[in-house]
Design a protein around this motif. Structure first.
Motif, mmCIF file in Angstrom:
data_model
loop_
_atom_site.group_PDB
_atom_site.id
_atom_site.type_symbol
_atom_site.label_atom_id
_atom_site.label_comp_id
_atom_site.label_asym_id
_atom_site.label_seq_id
_atom_site.Cartn_x
_atom_site.Cartn_y
_atom_site.Cartn_z
ATOM 1 N N GLN A 1 -7.872 -0.117 1.331
ATOM 2 C CA GLN A 1 -6.883 -1.108 0.917
ATOM 3 C C GLN A 1 -7.546 -2.146 0.015
ATOM 4 N N GLY B 1 -6.901 -5.220 -0.065
ATOM 5 C CA GLY B 1 -6.990 -6.510 0.593
ATOM 6 C C GLY B 1 -6.318 -6.457 1.945
ATOM 7 N N SER C 1 -3.050 -9.393 0.707
ATOM 8 C CA SER C 1 -2.698 -8.000 0.427
ATOM 9 C C SER C 1 -1.211 -7.784 0.215
ATOM 10 N N GLY D 1 -1.686 -4.692 3.719
ATOM 11 C CA GLY D 1 -2.835 -3.969 4.242
ATOM 12 C C GLY D 1 -3.175 -4.409 5.652
#
Length: 586
Positions: free
Chosen positions: A199, A201, A206, A217
Motif C-alpha cells: 500500500q 500509505g 492513505s 490502506g
C-alpha cells in the motif's frame, strides 16, 4: 480509389461483427454508473470486450516479490486484467466505468448487469447484426437504499495492491461497481516478510475519496497459524515488530496510539481462537469478522459478548485469496452525519454494524428508559419488559431468507418466518428482562440462482490442522455451521447487539453465560500454553509453510510475551468462571 480497391481486395474493411454502445445507468437518476457485466452468447460462451476495466488482486502468488520491494511495487501492473471469474455464477464477467463501446460477432446475446447487493440484477437480450449498431442502456434499480438511512457498506478484507496514487481512481471505480462505500486494502505481513499487497500509505494519509466512495490502506499483520490473522484499520503507519512478532498486544497498543482499530479475521478461528482467548481481556480488540469465505460463524463472537466484551461484527471477502468478489460478504456501519473515513472508523469501534451477504436488517428495542438501535445501549431503572421491533428485507430473486431470529445472550428467544410481502419478514415481540443482557438479530436462508457450495474440504483442512476443539464444534457439533459440498450457498446476516443495562442487576460478565464462556477460553489457553512448552514448541515451526508459518526462532522470541498474556488472561477467566450462578432470571 487505390486505397478503397486495396481494402476490397484484402477484405480488410469488411465488418466482422456489429458495434455495441452500452451504458449502465442509475434507474432513479438516469446518470451513468459503474457496474459489473456479463455477456453470454447463445452457446453460453462469455465475451469480455476491449475497454473493460482492468483490475487485479494480490495474494503473494509470486514468491520473489515478497522480499524484493521493487518487484512488489510492480505487482499491480503485472496482474492487471479485464476478465473476472465469478465463482457464484460460474461465468466470466467484467467491470465497466459507466459506458463502453465494443464489437461483437453477429448473434444473440444475454447481457446482465450487477452492482452489489442493494441493486436488482438487470438482464437484457440483444441481437447483433453484421455491420449493425446497437445502442443498449441498462438501468439498475435499487430494492433498498441503506446509505439514505445512514448505513454505509464496507469490505474490511481486500488484498488489492496500491503502490502508487495512479491506481486510486481505478480501484475506487471498481469498488463503486460493487456498490461499496468503504474499501479497506490490507497489506499482508508475515513473520519474515511484509511486501504482500503493498500500500502507498496507511491511515488518513492513505484515504482516497471518489464520488462518495472511500478506499484506505490497512494491514493484516501480525498473521500466523499459531495465534490467528489480525487486522488493523486506520492506524497512521505500518506497524511491525519482527523481533517479537507473536506479541499481538504490542501491535494493538501501538495501533490504538496511532488512531487505529483492531480485529481478527476468519471468524476468530485458525489460531485466532487462542489469540482471542489470550488478549481479549485487555480490551484491545474492536471487531471480529463473523462472515467470510461464504459462510457465517458466530460462536466465538457470542462468547466474547457473553463475557461483556463489546466487539463489533464485521465481514470481509479476503479477495482474491478466497474465490470471491469484493463486497460479496460485507458489513454496514451507521453514521449520524456524512460519510468520512474517521467517523466511519468511530462507528465500527462503537459497534454500530451489521454483517450480510444480501439481506438488510433493522432492529429497535424500546423500554421504560427510551429506545435503542443496533450498537446502542438501553438503560432500565428496574427489571421489566422491552418491546422488540425487527425486520429483514431482501431481494427475493437472489435470496430466500427462511428465518429471522432474535438472539439473547447467544440463544434464540423469538423467531419469525412469515412474509407479509415478498422480500420481507417482520418480528415484533415483547421480552421480559430481569438482568443486564444483550440482544441481536440474525437472518438465515439460501442463495438463489447460484452455483452450489464447493471446496469445503479445503476449509475443513484449514480448521483442523491443529485439531482444535473449536474446529470440532464447527465441523461436528450440533447445528453444524459449515455447509457441505453441493449444498445451496447460505444467505446470512447478523446485527451487532443492543446492550440492555438493568440497574442493580449483575453485569453481563458476572452471569452464568460468562462463566461458561470463560471455561471454554480457559481450555483454549491450556491448549496454547501446552503448545508453547519447550518440548513441544518445535511442532509449530514452519508449518504450514509460506502461507503464515512461523520459524522456530520467531516462536522462541515470542514465547515470553505469549505466556505472559496467557497468565493474565487465565487469572481473568478464573475469576469469571468461579462466580456463583445468578439468582435473577433472564
Amino acid at each position: 480509389m487505390a486505397a478503397a480497391a486495396l481494402c476490397t481486395a484484402l477484405a480488410a474493411c469488411a465488418p466482422s461483427g456489429g458495434r455495441v454502445e452500452l451504458a449502465v445507468v442509475d434507474a432513479a437518476t438516469g446518470e451513468p454508473t459503474p457496474a459489473r457485466l456479463e455477456i453470454l452468447d447463445a452457446g453460453g460462451a462469455a465475451h469480455v470486450p476491449d475497454g473493460a476495466l482492468e483490475v487485479a488482486g494480490d495474494c503473494g502468488w509470486l514468491p520473489v516479490h515478497n522480499w524484493l520491494p521493487p518487484v512488489a511495487r510492480l505487482q499491480m501492473w503485472r496482474a492487471l486484467a479485464a476478465p473476472v471469474e465469478n465463482p457464484f455464477t460460474g461465468t466470466t464477467q467484467f467491470y465497466v466505468d459507466r459506458r463502453i463501446e465494443f464489437e461483437l460477432p453477429p448473434g444473440r446475446y444475454r447481457v446482465r448487469a450487477f452492482k452489489g447487493m442493494e441493486h436488482r440484477v438487470t438482464a437484457r437480450e440483444v441481437e447483433v447484426a453484421l455491420g449493425g449498431e446497437v445502442d443498449l442502456t441498462i438501468p439498475l434499480e435499487r430494492w433498498v437504499d441503506l446509505s439514505a438511512a445512514g448505513w454505509h457498506g464496507a469490505d474490511d478484507h481486500l488484498h488489492i495492491a496500491r503502490p502508487h496514487r495512479r491506481f486510486d481512481r481505478l480501484i475506487a471505480r471498481w469498488m463503486q461497481a460493487e456498490d461499496l462505500d468503504v474499501a479497506n486494502l490490507l497489506q499482508m505481513g508475515l513473520a519474515q516478510e511484509l511486501y504482500i499487497t503493498p500500500q502507498r500509505g496507511f491511515g488518513e494519509a492513505s484515504v482516497h475519496e471518489d464520488e462518495g466512495t472511500f478506499i484506505a490502506g490497512g494491514q493484516e499483520n501480525p498473521r500466523t497459524h499459531v495465534l490467528g490473522h489480525a487486522i488493523t484499520l486506520g492506524a497512521g503507519r505500518w506497524i511491525d515488530f519482527p523481533e517479537t512478532y507473536l506479541d499481538y498486544g504490542r501491535f494493538w497498543r501501538e495501533a490504538r496510539r496511532l488512531g487505529g482499530i483492531n480485529g481478527f479475521a476468519h471468524w476468530g478461528l485458525g489460531g485466532a481462537d487462542e489469540g482471542i482467548a489470550a488478549w481479549a481481556p485487555e480490551r484491545l480488540l474492536d471487531f471480529l469478522e463473523v462472515l467470510g469465505f461464504g459462510f457465517p460463524y458466530y460462536g466465538t463472537w457470542y462468547d466474547l459478548l457473553d463475557l461483556g466484551i463489546r466487539i463489533a461484527p464485521t465481514a470481509g471477502t479476503d479477495y482474491p485469496c478466497a474465490p470471491s468478489l469484493p463486497g460479496r460478504e460485507r458489513f454496514y456501519a451507521r453514521l449520524d452525519g456524512p460519510l468520512a473515513y474517521r467517523p466511519w472508523l468511530d462507528a465500527v469501534a462503537a459497534g454500530r454494524t451489521f454483517v450480510t451477504n444480501g439481506p438488510a436488517l433493522e432492529l429497535a428495542v424500546r423500554g421504560a428508559g427510551g429506545a435503542a438501535g443496533i450498537g446502542d445501549e438501553l438503560r432500565l431503572e428496574a427489571p421489566g419488559e422491552v418491546e422488540i421491533v425487527a425486520r429483514v428485507r431482501f431481494d427475493p430473486e437472489r435470496d430466500d431468507v427462511a428465518r429471522l431470529e432474535l438472539m439473547r445472550a447467544g440463544e434464540v428467544v423469538a423467531s419469525a418466518v412469515e412474509r407479509p410481502r415478498p422480500g420481507e419478514i417482520v418480528l415484533e415481540t415483547t421480552l421480559p428482562v430481569g438482568e443486564s443482557t444483550w440482544v441481536a438479530l440474525r437472518a438465515s436462508g439460501a442463495k438463489l440462482g447460484e452455483t452450489p457450495v464447493a471446496g469445503i474440504e479445503h476449509l475443513e483442512a484449514a480448521l483442523t490442522f491443529l485439531e482444535r476443539a473449536t474446529a470440532d464444534r464447527i465441523l461436528n457439533g450440533p447445528g453444524r455451521a459449515l455447509p457441505r459440498n453441493g449444498d445451496p450457498r447460505p444467505t446470512a446476516a447478523h446485527t451487532a447487539p443492543v446492550w440492555i443495562a438493568v440497574a442493580g442487576s449483575p453485569a453481563i460478565e458476572e452471569q452464568p453465560a460468562a462463566a461458561e464462556a470463560a471455561e471454554r477460553f480457559l481450555a483454549l489457553l491450556a491448549e496454547l500454553e501446552a503448545r508453547f512448552a519447550h518440548e513441544r514448541i518445535g511442532e509449530l515451526a514452519g508449518f504450514p509453510g509460506r502461507g503464515d508459518g512461523v520459524e522456530f526462532e520467531d516462536l522462541e522470541a515470542g514465547r515470553p510475551a505469549v505466556l505472559d498474556a496467557v497468565a493474565r488472561a487465565r487469572a481473568h477467566y478464573e475469576r469469571l468462571a468461579s462466580r456463583p450462578e445468578s439468582t435473577i432470571g433472564h
